[in-house]
Design a protein around this motif. Structure first.
Motif, short mmCIF file in Angstrom:
data_model
loop_
_atom_site.label_atom_id
_atom_site.label_comp_id
_atom_site.label_asym_id
_atom_site.label_seq_id
_atom_site.Cartn_x
_atom_site.Cartn_y
_atom_site.Cartn_z
N PHE A 155 0.91 -1.18 -0.03
CA PHE A 155 0.03 0.04 -0.07
C PHE A 155 0.91 1.26 -0.06
O PHE A 155 0.60 2.27 -0.78
N ASP A 156 1.93 1.29 0.78
CA ASP A 156 2.67 2.33 1.16
C ASP A 156 3.42 2.59 -0.36
O ASP A 156 3.73 3.93 -1.00
N LEU A 157 3.98 1.64 -1.09
CA LEU A 157 4.65 1.53 -2.30
C LEU A 157 3.81 2.01 -3.25
O LEU A 157 4.29 2.95 -4.19
N LEU A 158 2.47 1.80 -3.63
CA LEU A 158 1.77 2.15 -4.40
C LEU A 158 1.08 3.62 -4.17
O LEU A 158 0.77 4.10 -5.20
N TYR A 159 1.15 4.09 -3.06
CA TYR A 159 0.71 5.44 -2.90
C TYR A 159 1.82 6.40 -2.58
O TYR A 159 1.55 7.65 -2.01
N GLY A 160 3.10 5.98 -2.88
CA GLY A 160 4.29 6.91 -2.87
C GLY A 160 4.53 7.29 -1.35
O GLY A 160 5.02 8.33 -1.18
N ASN A 161 4.39 6.54 -0.31
CA ASN A 161 4.49 6.75 1.09
C ASN A 161 5.78 7.02 1.69
O ASN A 161 6.21 7.25 2.35
N ILE A 162 6.51 5.88 1.01
CA ILE A 162 8.00 5.85 1.26
C ILE A 162 9.03 6.55 0.01
O ILE A 162 9.08 6.22 -0.85
N LYS A 163 9.51 7.57 0.61
CA LYS A 163 10.33 8.66 -0.15
C LYS A 163 11.74 8.08 -0.33
O LYS A 163 12.54 8.64 -1.25
N ASP A 164 12.52 7.34 0.33
CA ASP A 164 13.73 6.93 0.22
C ASP A 164 13.90 5.58 -0.38
O ASP A 164 13.39 4.55 0.01
N GLU A 165 14.75 5.81 -1.33
CA GLU A 165 14.94 4.31 -2.12
C GLU A 165 15.53 3.15 -1.27
O GLU A 165 15.43 2.06 -1.37
N GLN A 166 16.70 3.54 -0.66
CA GLN A 166 17.36 2.73 0.26
C GLN A 166 16.39 2.10 1.10
O GLN A 166 16.55 0.73 1.37
N THR A 167 15.59 2.75 2.11
CA THR A 167 14.59 2.25 2.70
C THR A 167 13.69 1.40 2.15
O THR A 167 13.24 0.29 2.75
N LEU A 168 13.36 1.91 0.88
CA LEU A 168 12.05 1.01 0.24
C LEU A 168 12.87 -0.44 -0.13
O LEU A 168 12.23 -1.46 0.11
N ASN A 169 13.99 -0.27 -0.77
CA ASN A 169 14.58 -1.70 -1.09
C ASN A 169 14.84 -2.59 0.20
O ASN A 169 14.83 -3.60 0.06
N ALA A 170 15.07 -1.95 1.25
CA ALA A 170 15.46 -2.86 2.45
C ALA A 170 14.21 -3.41 2.95
O ALA A 170 14.30 -4.59 3.05
N HIS A 171 13.18 -2.82 2.90
CA HIS A 171 11.88 -3.43 3.23
C HIS A 171 11.43 -4.39 2.29
O HIS A 171 10.96 -5.63 2.53
N ALA A 172 11.71 -4.15 0.93
CA ALA A 172 11.16 -5.12 -0.17
C ALA A 172 11.92 -6.38 0.09
O ALA A 172 11.44 -7.34 -0.16
N LYS A 173 13.03 -6.34 0.43
CA LYS A 173 13.96 -7.82 0.80
C LYS A 173 13.36 -8.50 1.57
O LYS A 173 13.86 -9.90 1.60
N THR A 174 12.56 -7.99 2.66
CA THR A 174 11.98 -8.79 3.44
C THR A 174 11.19 -9.91 2.84
O THR A 174 11.30 -11.23 3.39
N TRP A 175 10.45 -9.59 1.67
CA TRP A 175 9.79 -10.60 1.04
C TRP A 175 10.53 -11.05 -0.44
O TRP A 175 9.86 -11.52 -1.31
#
Length: 419
Positions: A155-175
Motif C-alpha cells: 500500500f505504501d509502495l503504490l501510494y508513494g508513502n516511502i520517499k527513500d529508495e534505500q529504505t524501500l529496497n530494504a523493506h522489499a527484501k523482507t519478501w
C-alpha cells in the motif's frame, strides 16, 4: 495396514476418526492427515486446497518432501506431475466439502482403484474434509497475519508513502522482492463487483491462483487486493522497447486470466497498464497511470487492456492542473450544460456523438436513433447558442478536449453551478 473393510465396522471407523484427531493435534499439518489415509489404503495421494495448490503428498517417494515441486492438473483423469523426478501419474479426484462448499481436493492414484475402494474412500471424505478444513483455516490465519505487513508495505509502495529508495529496497527484501530492476503496475478491476454476492472471496481466490501461477513461472508475486481491484506489480525487461514489452505484458495478462478462468466463470476485468519505472519509489506513478489507462479503456476506447503509453492526449490532461482543466471545461461546456438542464434537449449528447462518429451526420443519426435532419437541427442549435462554427476544426478540438476531461473524471459537476 487396516483392512479396507474397516468402514463397514463402526468401531474401526471411529478409530480412524481418532487417528485424524491425533494427526490434527500433532502439529504436522495436512501431511499428517494424509499419512493416516495412506496407512489405511496404501495408495499414493495428494491433498490440495480449493485452487488445486498441493498441500501434502504421500507416495512412498523421497520427493514427498518437495511439495513445491508437485503440480496438479485437474481433469478426468487428473494429472499429478512430479517436476523433481520428471514423472507423472493419473489420479481420481474426491471433493472435500464443508457445508456444501469446496475446501479442498483429494487426488488418489488411478492404478488399483476398484469400485469397492472408490466407495470406501467416498465414505470417509466427510471426516477428511473436517480435518483438512481445520488445518487450512489455521494455515490461512497464519498466512493472514504475515500478509498484514506485506500488504501494508505494498500500500505504501503504490501510494508513494516511502520517499527513500534505500529504505524501500530494504523493506522489499523482507519478501525477497528486487525493486532494483524495472517494474510496472497492472490494475485489474472486476466488472460489476458486488460484495454481497461474494466477489470479495472471488478476488481472494483469484489472487491466490495468480500468486501460485507467478511462482511457478519463477516470479515472486507482488499482488494487492483493494476492494474491486487486484493490483499486480510485474518485473519487466529494461532492454527492450515499449512495443515488445506491451506484447509480453499482453501475453502475461492472458496467462493470468486463463489460469483463473474456472474461478471467474465468464466474469471479466477492466485492465490498465502503467509505464515501467527503474526506481521503486516511482512505482506509485505506474499505479496511477494504470488506473488512468483502465478508466480510458472503460469510457473511451472500449479496450479490455489499455496501456498508459498508448493513450496520447490523455497523458497531458491527466498530468495537467485540475483547476485549470475545470476552468477550461466550464468555459467550453457551461452554457451548453445549462441549456440542457433547462430544456432536456440533450444537445451535449448530440455533440459528443457527432465528434465520436468523426463528424459524420449519418452515423451520428444512426447512433442516436434519430433522423439526420434532427442531428442537423441540434448542431445548428449549438452553433447559435454558443456562437461557434462547428465546421471550424479548432472549435471541434476544444469540444473534444472538454469531453476527454469529462471522461477522466477531472470535473466535479457539483461545482458547475450557473455563472
Amino acid at each position: 495396514m487396516v483392512s479396507h473393510s474397516m468402514f463397514n465396522n463402526p468401531e474401526l471407523q471411529e478409530s480412524f476418526r481418532h487417528q485424524l484427531l491425533r494427526a490434527l493435534s500433532s502439529g504436522k499439518g495436512i501431511q499428517a492427515i494424509l499419512y493416516e489415509f495412506y496407512q489405511v489404503f496404501s495408495i499414493r495421494a495428494v491433498i490440495t486446497d480449493d485452487i488445486f495448490y498441493p498441500q501434502a503428498i504421500k507416495s512412498g517417494q523421497e520427493s514427498d518432501r518437495y511439495i513445491e515441486l508437485i503440480d496438479v492438473i485437474d481433469g478426468e483423469p487428473a494429472i499429478i506431475l512430479d517436476r523433481r523426478l520428471q514423472y507423472q501419474w493419473q489420479a481420481v479426484r474426491f471433493d472435500l466439502k464443508s457445508n456444501d462448499e469446496i475446501c479442498g481436493y483429494l487426488f488418489v492414484d488411478e492404478i488399483g482403484m476398484t469400485n469397492f475402494i472408490y466407495e470406501q474412500i467416498k465414505s470417509i471424505t466427510g471426516d477428511l474434509s473436517f480435518a483438512v478444513l481445520a488445518e487450512l483455516k489455521k494455515n490461512k490465519e497464519l498466512l493472514h497475519q504475515g500478509r498484514r505487513w506485506k500488504y501494508a508495505f505494498l500500500f505504501d509502495l503504490l501510494y508513494g508513502n516511502i520517499k527513500d529508495e534505500q529504505t524501500l529496497n530494504a523493506h522489499a527484501k523482507t519478501w525477497e522482492w528486487d525493486l532494483s530492476v524495472p517494474h510496472m503496475v497492472l490494475s485489474f478491476q472486476l466488472q460489476n463487483y458486488d460484495q454481497l454476492l461474494g466477489d470479495e472471496v472471488l478476488l481472494e481466490k483469484i489472487q491466490r491462483t495468480w500468486e501460485l501461477f507467478l511462482m511457478r513461472h519463477l516470479i515472486n508475486p507482488m499482488i494487492l487486493q483493494k476492494r474491486d481491484e487486484l493490483i499486480v506489480c510485474l518485473p519487466v525487461d529494461s532492454n527492450i522497447k515499449d512495443l515488445k514489452n506491451s506484447i509480453k505484458v499482453k501475453e502475461r495478462v492472458n496467462q493470468l486470466l486463463t489460469s483463473a478462468a474456472t474461478i471467474l466463470n465468464q466474469r471479466d476485468f477492466y485492465i490498465g497498464a502503467g509505464r515501467a519505472y527503474h526506481q521503486g519509489i516511482e512505482l506509485y506513478r505506474s499505479y496511477q497511470e494504470a488506473k488512468m489507462a483502465r478508466n480510458i479503456g472503460i469510457h473511451e476506447t472500449g479496450e479490455k487492456l489499455s496501456f498508459f503509453h498508448d493513450i496520447g492526449l490523455m497523458k497531458l490532461l491527466y498530468s495537467h492542473d485540475r483547476s485549470e482543466l475545470h476552468e477550461f471545461y466550464k468555459d467550453t461546456m457551461g452554457e451548453l450544460l445549462n441549456h440542457d438542464d433547462d430544456t432536456e434537449a440533450e444537445l451535449k449528447k448530440a455533440l459528443r456523438t457527432y465528434i465520436e462518429q468523426d463528424l459524420d451526420i449519418s452515423r451520428t443519426a444512426h447512433s442516436l436513433f434519430v433522423h439526420k435532419n434532427t442531428v442537423r437541427y441540434r448542431l445548428k442549435k449549438i452553433e447559435d447558442l454558443l456562437h461557434v462554427d462547428l465546421s471550424d476544426l479548432s472549435v471541434i478540438m476544444d469540444f473534444a478536449v472538454a469531453f476527454h476531461i469529462e471522461t477522466l473524471h477531472q470535473v466535479d459537476r457539483t461545482k458547475l453551478r450557473r455563472w
